[in-house]
Design a protein around this motif. Structure first.
Motif, PDB file in Angstrom:
ATOM      1  N   PHE A  17       0.780  -1.200   0.013  1.00 40.88           N
ATOM      2  CA  PHE A  17      -0.076   0.046  -0.016  1.00 40.88           C
ATOM      3  C   PHE A  17       0.816   1.366  -0.179  1.00 40.88           C
ATOM      4  CE2 PHE A  17       0.392  -1.468   4.125  1.00 40.88           C
ATOM      5  CZ  PHE A  17       0.694  -0.627   4.943  1.00 40.88           C
ATOM      6  N   PRO A  18       0.398   2.440  -0.421  1.00 42.09           N
ATOM      7  CA  PRO A  18       1.039   3.719  -0.918  1.00 42.09           C
ATOM      8  C   PRO A  18       2.153   3.839   0.393  1.00 42.09           C
ATOM      9  CG  PRO A  18      -1.012   3.852  -1.722  1.00 42.09           C
ATOM     10  CD  PRO A  18      -1.094   2.304  -0.805  1.00 42.09           C
ATOM     11  N   THR A  59      -8.739   6.885  -0.258  1.00 45.06           N
ATOM     12  CA  THR A  59      -8.051   5.789  -1.161  1.00 45.06           C
ATOM     13  C   THR A  59      -8.626   4.332  -0.500  1.00 45.06           C
ATOM     14  OG1 THR A  59      -6.426   7.311  -1.846  1.00 45.06           O
ATOM     15  CG2 THR A  59      -6.111   4.912  -2.487  1.00 45.06           C
ATOM     16  N   SER A  60      -8.414   4.334   0.736  1.00 42.56           N
ATOM     17  CA  SER A  60      -8.735   3.134   1.363  1.00 42.56           C
ATOM     18  C   SER A  60      -9.742   3.516   2.441  1.00 42.56           C
ATOM     19  CB  SER A  60      -7.712   2.438   2.270  1.00 42.56           C
ATOM     20  OG  SER A  60      -8.144   1.555   3.157  1.00 42.56           O
ATOM     21  N   ILE A  61     -11.216   3.033   2.051  1.00 41.15           N
ATOM     22  CA  ILE A  61     -12.322   3.484   2.948  1.00 41.15           C
ATOM     23  C   ILE A  61     -11.997   2.800   4.353  1.00 41.15           C
ATOM     24  CG2 ILE A  61     -14.703   2.882   3.189  1.00 41.15           C
ATOM     25  CD1 ILE A  61     -13.956   4.919   1.215  1.00 41.15           C
ATOM     26  N   THR A  62     -11.416   1.686   4.338  1.00 36.62           N
ATOM     27  CA  THR A  62     -11.062   1.077   5.669  1.00 36.62           C
ATOM     28  C   THR A  62     -10.293   1.965   6.519  1.00 36.62           C
ATOM     29  OG1 THR A  62     -11.034  -0.909   4.745  1.00 36.62           O
ATOM     30  CG2 THR A  62     -10.059  -1.069   7.052  1.00 36.62           C
ATOM     31  N   TYR A  63      -9.379   2.585   5.915  1.00 36.26           N
ATOM     32  CA  TYR A  63      -8.316   3.470   6.594  1.00 36.26           C
ATOM     33  C   TYR A  63      -9.109   4.714   7.127  1.00 36.26           C
ATOM     34  CZ  TYR A  63      -4.513   6.841   7.584  1.00 36.26           C
ATOM     35  OH  TYR A  63      -3.666   7.890   8.301  1.00 36.26           O
ATOM     36  N   SER A  64      -9.921   5.394   6.161  1.00 35.97           N
ATOM     37  CA  SER A  64     -10.722   6.572   6.694  1.00 35.97           C
ATOM     38  C   SER A  64     -11.511   6.212   7.928  1.00 35.97           C
ATOM     39  CB  SER A  64     -11.382   7.260   5.423  1.00 35.97           C
ATOM     40  OG  SER A  64     -12.294   6.242   4.776  1.00 35.97           O
ATOM     41  N   ASP A  65     -12.285   4.857   7.684  1.00 29.32           N
ATOM     42  CA  ASP A  65     -13.037   4.544   8.686  1.00 29.32           C
ATOM     43  C   ASP A  65     -12.600   4.621  10.184  1.00 29.32           C
ATOM     44  OD1 ASP A  65     -15.121   4.576   7.010  1.00 29.32           O
ATOM     45  OD2 ASP A  65     -15.227   2.239   6.988  1.00 29.32           O
ATOM     46  N   ILE A  77     -15.614  17.042   8.495  1.00 34.88           N
ATOM     47  CA  ILE A  77     -14.931  16.777   7.313  1.00 34.88           C
ATOM     48  C   ILE A  77     -15.309  17.682   6.102  1.00 34.88           C
ATOM     49  CG2 ILE A  77     -14.254  15.071   5.410  1.00 34.88           C
ATOM     50  CD1 ILE A  77     -15.304  12.798   7.720  1.00 34.88           C
ATOM     51  N   ASN A  78     -14.270  18.236   5.761  1.00 34.28           N
ATOM     52  CA  ASN A  78     -14.455  19.237   4.658  1.00 34.28           C
ATOM     53  C   ASN A  78     -13.856  18.892   3.432  1.00 34.28           C
ATOM     54  OD1 ASN A  78     -11.709  19.882   5.241  1.00 34.28           O
ATOM     55  ND2 ASN A  78     -12.107  22.068   4.998  1.00 34.28           N
ATOM     56  N   ALA A  79     -13.178  17.621   3.046  1.00 32.81           N
ATOM     57  CA  ALA A  79     -12.657  17.300   2.164  1.00 32.81           C
ATOM     58  C   ALA A  79     -12.362  15.758   2.083  1.00 32.81           C
ATOM     59  CB  ALA A  79     -11.231  18.132   1.817  1.00 32.81           C
ATOM     60  N   ARG A  80     -12.524  15.236   1.137  1.00 32.42           N
ATOM     61  CA  ARG A  80     -12.309  13.838   0.932  1.00 32.42           C
ATOM     62  C   ARG A  80     -11.407  13.333  -0.203  1.00 32.42           C
ATOM     63  NH1 ARG A  80     -16.008  10.682   4.168  1.00 32.42           N
ATOM     64  NH2 ARG A  80     -17.530  12.033   5.202  1.00 32.42           N
ATOM     65  N   CYS A  81     -10.171  12.865  -0.178  1.00 29.63           N
ATOM     66  CA  CYS A  81      -9.127  12.926  -1.324  1.00 29.63           C
ATOM     67  C   CYS A  81      -8.547  11.528  -1.699  1.00 29.63           C
ATOM     68  CB  CYS A  81      -8.202  13.763  -0.972  1.00 29.63           C
ATOM     69  SG  CYS A  81      -8.536  15.383  -0.368  1.00 29.63           S
ATOM     70  N   HIS A  82      -8.284  11.327  -2.854  1.00 26.56           N
ATOM     71  CA  HIS A  82      -7.851  10.254  -3.203  1.00 26.56           C
ATOM     72  C   HIS A  82      -6.193   9.989  -3.589  1.00 26.56           C
ATOM     73  CE1 HIS A  82     -11.551   7.741  -3.541  1.00 26.56           C
ATOM     74  NE2 HIS A  82     -12.139   9.330  -4.293  1.00 26.56           N
ATOM     75  N   SER A  83      -5.678  11.016  -2.847  1.00 28.08           N
ATOM     76  CA  SER A  83      -4.112  10.915  -2.960  1.00 28.08           C
ATOM     77  C   SER A  83      -3.733  11.753  -1.660  1.00 28.08           C
ATOM     78  CB  SER A  83      -3.818  11.610  -4.314  1.00 28.08           C
ATOM     79  OG  SER A  83      -3.905  13.141  -4.315  1.00 28.08           O
ATOM     80  N   PHE A  84      -2.454  11.510  -1.207  1.00 31.88           N
ATOM     81  CA  PHE A  84      -1.697  12.221  -0.276  1.00 31.88           C
ATOM     82  C   PHE A  84      -1.410  13.305  -0.631  1.00 31.88           C
ATOM     83  CE2 PHE A  84       2.080  13.204   2.223  1.00 31.88           C
ATOM     84  CZ  PHE A  84       1.522  13.429   3.509  1.00 31.88           C
ATOM     85  N   GLU A  85      -1.221  13.705  -1.911  1.00 29.94           N
ATOM     86  CA  GLU A  85      -0.494  15.199  -2.510  1.00 29.94           C
ATOM     87  C   GLU A  85      -1.778  15.942  -2.231  1.00 29.94           C
ATOM     88  OE1 GLU A  85       1.882  11.998  -4.025  1.00 29.94           O
ATOM     89  OE2 GLU A  85      -0.359  12.298  -4.122  1.00 29.94           O
ATOM     90  N   VAL A  86      -2.952  15.587  -2.559  1.00 33.89           N
ATOM     91  CA  VAL A  86      -4.095  16.757  -2.141  1.00 33.89           C
ATOM     92  C   VAL A  86      -4.339  16.857  -0.891  1.00 33.89           C
ATOM     93  CG1 VAL A  86      -6.402  17.132  -2.707  1.00 33.89           C
ATOM     94  CG2 VAL A  86      -5.222  15.989  -4.176  1.00 33.89           C
ATOM     95  N   VAL A  87      -4.192  15.675   0.088  1.00 36.93           N
ATOM     96  CA  VAL A  87      -4.297  16.096   1.445  1.00 36.93           C
ATOM     97  C   VAL A  87      -3.112  16.808   1.952  1.00 36.93           C
ATOM     98  CG1 VAL A  87      -3.927  14.695   3.824  1.00 36.93           C
ATOM     99  CG2 VAL A  87      -5.445  13.538   1.936  1.00 36.93           C
ATOM    100  N   ARG A  88      -2.121  16.693   1.616  1.00 35.52           N
ATOM    101  CA  ARG A  88      -1.213  17.648   2.131  1.00 35.52           C
ATOM    102  C   ARG A  88      -1.412  18.963   1.634  1.00 35.52           C
ATOM    103  NH1 ARG A  88       4.638  15.921  -0.141  1.00 35.52           N
ATOM    104  NH2 ARG A  88       3.618  16.741  -2.137  1.00 35.52           N
ATOM    105  N   ALA A  89      -1.795  19.335   0.368  1.00 36.56           N
ATOM    106  CA  ALA A  89      -2.007  20.706  -0.213  1.00 36.56           C
ATOM    107  C   ALA A  89      -3.080  21.479   0.568  1.00 36.56           C
ATOM    108  CB  ALA A  89      -2.662  20.547  -1.549  1.00 36.56           C
TER     109      ALA A  89
END
Length: 301
Positions: free
Chosen positions: A97-98, A200-206, A221-233
């Motif tokens: 996993f990433p 990216t992993s629903i289990t992880y966000s849960d 929660i004001n944002a749900r993203c599918h990459s760490f790059e967007v989370v970091r931004a």
């Protein structure tokens, strides 16, 4: 009975839909359906039941899958016995996993390539649950998984697990956040913050949402993203806070602040392979090299 059709039925028991089996086996969904129909003709009994978009095995289908699993295990054991007589060469399929792959996979593959030029390591990025499915279906040979986001049991008999390391989850904050200079944080201190989640992993966000609820609040929660790059931004811009694995945070923190959570939330990370296959020289050497990389990381912390 045709072995390829038996394997298709076993894949169906793991992946639940014709489309998922087709993707795994690199054939069309109609070919999957045809193979199952031909197997039913061979056995003279219904093996699957259609349920909406998915399918469910009948009792006869499940019993046949159990037999097919034992046949495949015997064949794989024979391959491992022969592999012990060979040098480290050929292909080795690896999944991870990433958040752990970025730290462990490149140095391990680089070291393996230097030591064993005739071995080709093929890496695929997969979430832990998907890695275990791929491992059980002989789509990968080595999988790196964790105990925090894996819904399947890590003690199943088909798969052998070796503990690699423990990683702690951390809060990710903007550098000018009022809590940025604290040595560590508790989750209740973040109850009024806005959160960005890597889904990216629903289990992880849960896991994160559940940890917040256990601490007495629902995260805003004001944002749900599918990459760490967007989370970091999002965090870097001051829009949100987040929780991330410590390993990934240390690699890509940039200007952000990484704060350990108290009480500590730990995930245990394992390398997994099919039971008995550590005798395969390529797998044994890859596992040993993974452990060397982990040891070197621990020495430089």
């Amino acid at each position: 009975m045709d072995f390829a059709r038996l394997r298709t039925l076993r894949e169906l028991s793991l992946r639940k839909t014709m489309a998922a089996v087709a993707e795994a086996l690199l054939i069309s969904p109609s070919a999957v359906s045809q193979q199952i129909a031909q197997l039913e003709d061979e056995t003279g009994i219904e093996l699957v039941e259609r349920r909406g978009r998915g399918v469910r095995l009948t009792p006869a289908g499940q019993r046949l899958v159990d037999h097919a699993g034992r046949v495949i295990c015997i064949l794989e054991e024979a391959k491992t016995d022969l592999a012990e007589l060979k040098t480290v060469a050929g292909e080795l399929r690896v999944s991870a996993f990433p958040s752990i792959a970025a730290s462990l996979i490149p140095p391990t593959i680089r070291a393996m390539s230097a030591r064993f030029p005739d071995l080709v390591a093929l890496f695929e990025e997969l979430e832990p649950d998907d890695s275990l499915v791929a491992l059980r279906a002989w789509q990968t040979d080595v999988a790196i998984v964790d105990d925090l986001t894996t819904s399947a049991s890590l003690s199943e008999t088909q798969v052998e697990m070796l503990h690699l390391l423990d990683d702690h989850l951390h809060v990710l904050l903007p550098r000018d956040h009022p809590l940025a200079e604290r040595p560590h944080l508790t989750l209740p201190e973040l109850a009024t913050e806005r959160w960005v989640l890597d889904t990216t992993s629903i289990t992880y966000s849960d896991v994160i949402v559940r940890a917040c609820r256990d601490a007495g609040f629902d995260p805003i929660i004001n944002a749900r993203c599918h990459s760490f790059e967007v989370v970091r931004a999002m965090v870097e811009a001051g829009c949100s806070v987040s929780i991330n694995p410590g390993l990934r945070g240390r690699e890509y923190i940039g200007t952000l602040r990484l704060k350990e959570i108290r009480p500590i939330i730990t995930r245990r990370i394992f390398v997994a392979f099919r039971t008995g296959e550590r005798r395969n020289p390529a797998i044994a050497e890859f596992v040993n090299e993974l452990r060397n990389v982990v040891a070197s990381m621990a020495a430089t912390r």
